[in-house]
Design an enzyme around this catalytic site. Structure first.
Site, short mmCIF file in Angstrom:
data_model
loop_
_atom_site.label_atom_id
_atom_site.label_comp_id
_atom_site.label_asym_id
_atom_site.label_seq_id
_atom_site.Cartn_x
_atom_site.Cartn_y
_atom_site.Cartn_z
N GLY A 36 0.86 -1.19 0.00
CA GLY A 36 0.00 0.00 0.00
C GLY A 36 0.88 1.22 0.00
N GLU A 51 0.46 -1.21 -4.87
CA GLU A 51 -0.60 -0.22 -4.67
C GLU A 51 -1.83 -0.63 -5.46
OE1 GLU A 51 -1.24 2.56 -2.73
OE2 GLU A 51 -3.10 2.44 -3.85
N ILE A 52 -2.99 -0.59 -4.82
CA ILE A 52 -4.22 -1.08 -5.45
C ILE A 52 -4.87 -0.02 -6.35
CG2 ILE A 52 -5.82 -0.41 -3.60
CD1 ILE A 52 -7.14 -3.17 -3.92
N ASN A 84 -3.52 -6.07 -5.79
CA ASN A 84 -4.18 -6.16 -4.50
C ASN A 84 -3.30 -7.03 -3.61
OD1 ASN A 84 -5.75 -6.64 -2.29
ND2 ASN A 84 -7.62 -7.04 -3.43
N ALA A 85 -2.59 -6.38 -2.68
CA ALA A 85 -1.65 -7.11 -1.83
C ALA A 85 -2.35 -8.07 -0.88
CB ALA A 85 -0.80 -6.11 -1.05
N LEU A 97 2.83 1.15 6.10
CA LEU A 97 2.92 2.50 6.64
C LEU A 97 1.59 3.21 6.47
CD1 LEU A 97 6.48 3.49 5.37
CD2 LEU A 97 5.79 2.16 7.37
N ASP A 111 -4.83 1.94 5.69
CA ASP A 111 -6.19 2.45 5.88
C ASP A 111 -6.76 1.90 7.18
OD1 ASP A 111 -6.13 3.81 3.44
OD2 ASP A 111 -6.69 2.00 2.34
N GLU A 157 4.08 10.06 2.04
CA GLU A 157 3.21 11.22 1.94
C GLU A 157 2.27 11.29 3.15
OE1 GLU A 157 4.30 9.43 -0.50
OE2 GLU A 157 5.15 10.97 -1.82
N GLU A 158 1.75 10.13 3.54
CA GLU A 158 0.80 10.10 4.66
C GLU A 158 1.52 10.47 5.96
OE1 GLU A 158 -2.98 10.11 5.29
OE2 GLU A 158 -2.23 9.46 3.35
N1 SAM Z 1 1.88 3.95 2.71
C1 SAM Z 1 1.50 5.19 2.06
C2 SAM Z 1 1.90 6.37 2.87
O1 SAM Z 1 2.31 6.16 4.03
O2 SAM Z 1 1.82 7.50 2.35
C3 SAM Z 1 0.00 5.23 1.75
C4 SAM Z 1 -0.93 5.19 2.92
S1 SAM Z 1 -2.63 5.21 2.41
C5 SAM Z 1 -3.47 5.67 3.85
C6 SAM Z 1 -2.98 3.47 2.22
C7 SAM Z 1 -2.67 2.99 0.83
O3 SAM Z 1 -2.82 1.58 0.76
C8 SAM Z 1 -3.60 3.58 -0.21
O4 SAM Z 1 -2.86 4.18 -1.23
C9 SAM Z 1 -4.42 2.39 -0.68
O5 SAM Z 1 -4.85 2.52 -2.02
C10 SAM Z 1 -3.43 1.26 -0.48
N2 SAM Z 1 -4.08 -0.05 -0.33
C11 SAM Z 1 -5.15 -0.35 0.45
N3 SAM Z 1 -5.47 -1.66 0.34
C12 SAM Z 1 -4.57 -2.21 -0.51
C13 SAM Z 1 -4.38 -3.52 -1.02
N4 SAM Z 1 -5.18 -4.51 -0.67
N5 SAM Z 1 -3.35 -3.73 -1.88
C14 SAM Z 1 -2.53 -2.71 -2.26
N6 SAM Z 1 -2.67 -1.45 -1.80
C15 SAM Z 1 -3.66 -1.19 -0.94
#
Ligand code: SAM
Length: 238
Positions: free
Chosen positions: A63, A86-87, A119-120, A139, A142, A218-219
């Protein structure tokens, strides 16, 4: 430090505002993903132009969002390969374009990082062999606050066995969140699993990656800007 624009060629980093997408994508829904039947079916050379015989991905940023932490990994570990998963399609497009631009702006650098849209929660064993990974990063995942959505959380009992499968012995899982409730959930589930133990506080602090987990992504940077709390936990694969 990322250069924003090459004065000679005019090549610049992509701008996030052209890649915005709503925050949540349902990780349980059946999106249409192409995925390999086996890790050997992936064209790794296409992702890592300087790939050498026997080299494989060792770090996975799960993610990865807009890829800030992935770029940091690229800088910190020039000889090791890292992948961001990243999904969201536009967000993964952004990371791929960012890496492409970085390689042009910094010749010889950033050939060790790449991003996959996947989709991880579903396809990790399709991309990684047993015991392949040395480090996995979660990191600011969600939080999915509502109880009914807890099954969407990327750290959960069933998936931990999959993470243990792709991680090598002594490999590490890094988790960071600004949501205390989610942090407690993560620690509780990781500790319940027989194949993970938490690092001691001293071990967590002395890991050179730890200081980067607060704001390289970024988050994380957003949390620092808003003076929010951070909750860190690192676990070892037994
Ligand atoms: N790790 C990054 C950061 O710290 O800036 C992003 C955090 S963001 C809150 C969570 C990210 O996880 C989102 O971009 C979301 O699309 C991705 N994500 C959520 N479920 C996922 C999955 N099953 N597989 C891949 N990515 C996923």
């Amino acid at each position: 430090m990322e250069m924003l624009q090459d004065p000679e060629s005019g090549i610049s980093l992509p701008q996030k505002r052209y890649y915005r997408q709503r925050a949540h994508s349902n990780p349980i829904a059946d999106h249409c993903f192409d995925y390999p039947a086996h890790p050997d079916d992936v064209n790794w050379q296409e992702l890592y132009p300087n790939l050498t015989e026997g080299q494989c991905v060792e770090f996975a940023d799960i993610g990865c969002g807009y890829g800030g932490f992935l770029v940091t990994l690229g800088d910190m570990f020039p000889d090791r390969l890292a992948i961001g998963l990243e999904i969201r399609v536009k967000v993964s497009d952004y990371v791929m374009d960012r890496i492409k631009a970085l390689r042009i702006l910094h010749p010889g650098k950033y050939n060790n990082i790449a991003c996959l849209r996947t989709n991880a929660m579903k396809y990790l064993p399709n991309y990684f062999r047993k015991a392949q990974l040395d480090k996995m990063f979660f990191l600011y995942p969600d939080p999915h606050f509502k109880r009914a959505k807890h099954k969407w959380r990327i750290i959960n009992q069933a998936l931990l066995s999959e993470y243990a499968y792709v991680l090598r012995k002594e490999g590490l899982v890094y988790t960071m969140t600004d949501v205390e409730d989610l942090h407690k959930w993560i620690v509780q589930h990781m500790l319940q699993h027989p194949l993970f133990e938490r690092l001691t506080n001293e071990e967590e602090i002395s890991d050179p990656i730890t200081s980067k987990l607060y704001q390289s992504s970024e988050e994380g940077a957003k949390v620092v800007r808003n003076k929010g709390a951070h909750f860190l936990a690192i676990f070892r694969r037994l």
